[in-house]
Design a protein around this motif. Structure first.
Motif, PDB file in Angstrom:
ATOM      1  N   ALA A  25     -56.223   2.959  -9.265  1.00  0.00           N
ATOM      2  CA  ALA A  25     -55.481   2.617  -8.175  1.00  0.00           C
ATOM      3  C   ALA A  25     -55.789   3.443  -6.836  1.00  0.00           C
ATOM      4  O   ALA A  25     -55.288   3.362  -5.597  1.00  0.00           O
ATOM      5  CB  ALA A  25     -53.848   3.242  -7.997  1.00  0.00           C
ATOM      6  N   TYR A  28     -56.822   1.649  -3.419  1.00  0.00           N
ATOM      7  CA  TYR A  28     -55.445   0.905  -2.801  1.00  0.00           C
ATOM      8  C   TYR A  28     -54.648   2.109  -2.380  1.00  0.00           C
ATOM      9  O   TYR A  28     -54.143   1.826  -1.241  1.00  0.00           O
ATOM     10  CB  TYR A  28     -54.651   0.407  -3.866  1.00  0.00           C
ATOM     11  N   TYR A  29     -54.511   3.287  -3.025  1.00  0.00           N
ATOM     12  CA  TYR A  29     -53.803   4.387  -2.630  1.00  0.00           C
ATOM     13  C   TYR A  29     -54.234   4.647  -1.253  1.00  0.00           C
ATOM     14  O   TYR A  29     -53.307   4.960  -0.304  1.00  0.00           O
ATOM     15  CB  TYR A  29     -53.804   5.393  -3.674  1.00  0.00           C
ATOM     16  N   ARG A  33     -51.497   3.203   1.216  1.00  0.00           N
ATOM     17  CA  ARG A  33     -50.112   4.009   1.680  1.00  0.00           C
ATOM     18  C   ARG A  33     -49.829   4.292   2.810  1.00  0.00           C
ATOM     19  O   ARG A  33     -50.602   4.839   3.662  1.00  0.00           O
ATOM     20  CB  ARG A  33     -50.372   5.309   0.740  1.00  0.00           C
ATOM     21  N   SER A 232     -50.999  -0.038  -5.457  1.00  0.00           N
ATOM     22  CA  SER A 232     -51.415   1.546  -5.362  1.00  0.00           C
ATOM     23  C   SER A 232     -50.372   2.393  -6.254  1.00  0.00           C
ATOM     24  O   SER A 232     -50.466   3.784  -6.338  1.00  0.00           O
ATOM     25  CB  SER A 232     -51.376   2.110  -4.085  1.00  0.00           C
TER      26      SER A 232
END
Length: 285
Positions: A25, A28-29, A33, A232
């Protein structure tokens, strides 16, 4: 701003989360975020102080460590997931943040040898051994230093119609109706583990002036951005780790979100916040 009176959320005192929930993840994180707003950071440092050492536990890809590195002489950032540390290091290099020491491991196992002005934990305190971390933070902090728990609201606590749709789709595909995929299995009330709020844990550990401060921030997602955010999170861990399942989940979620919000603009107010506790200064007793 300080929060209005409400019943704060509570979690089991001893966490029971799987250690691989964020595997795969990190990208994506890092990308999806929402960043903590600058007014939150400014307010936090105005209350907690700056300079010296910052210790950032469960640091993810540097969402706290990197923005705050210029306000401290040195930053220690630790996370359990190697991919998070790898991405965080790369982002720090791009930002010229050369005063951050990155390490992979459990926050509970970290060794800090110099007094810290501030210890931070972003969106992760409920996953740690909270009493142990509170005790360790008291040991790491300088007199009158602070522990800050940062966080943000999720669709699971939102009231927008599109959020209800997203929560329902994730619940159906994760096989955990009404609960995030990362949550511990439901337990009979008589056997339920002891639960405490973050505030209670900090107060029981001896921190003073424990207070939550909120910074609601308007935010608009595209469907693609919101999908990236979901990937994420631990809510989609079981889906994310099965490529075929993930593809079908995306198709379903896109269709349901666009049916609910044809413009493709998913608007909400994200409730960013921090909870601050101050280490007692013996000189003030």
């Amino acid at each position: 701003m300080a929060k209005t009176p409400s019943t704060p959320p509570s979690w089991p005192v001893r966490p029971g989360y799987s250690e691989d929930l964020f595997r795969g993840a990190a990208e994506y994180y890092s990308r999806y975020r929402p960043a903590y707003p600058q007014p939150l950071f400014d307010d936090l440092l105005n209350r907690a102080g700056e300079g010296g050492v910052l210790v950032d536990l469960a640091c993810g890809t540097g969402e706290i460590a990197i923005p705050l590195h210029i306000r401290f002489a040195h930053v220690y950032a630790v996370d359990l997931e190697p991919d998070m540390i790898e991405v965080g290091r790369a982002k720090a290099d791009q930002a010229g943040a050369t005063n951050i020491t990155w390490s992979t491991g459990m926050a509970e196992d970290l060794t800090v040898t110099e007094p810290a002005q501030l210890v931070t934990i972003g969106n992760a305190y409920h996953r740690l051994d909270r009493p142990m971390i509170a005790e360790r933070a008291r040991q790491w902090l300088a007199s009158d230093g602070c522990l800050a728990i940062l966080g943000s609201s999720t669709p699971w606590s939102g009231t927008e119609p599109w959020q209800a749709v997203a929560v329902d789709v994730v619940a159906r595909w994760s096989g955990e109706p009404g609960r995030p995929a990362s949550a511990s299995p439901a337990t009979a009330e008589s056997n339920a583990p002891a639960r405490r709020t973050h505030e209670e844990i900090l107060q029981e550990a001896g921190f003073l002036d424990v207070t939550e401060y909120r910074f609601p921030t308007p935010h608009a997602w595209t469907v693609d951005e919101f999908l990236g955010f979901l990937w994420s999170t631990s809510y989609t861990a079981r889906i994310r780790q099965d490529p075929a399942l993930a593809e079908e989940f995306e198709k379903d979620l896109r269709a349901q979100l666009l049916k609910c919000e044809p413009s493709g603009q998913l608007r909400e107010s994200i409730a960013h916040y921090y909870i601050l506790g101050r280490n007692p200064d013996p000189a003030r007793r």
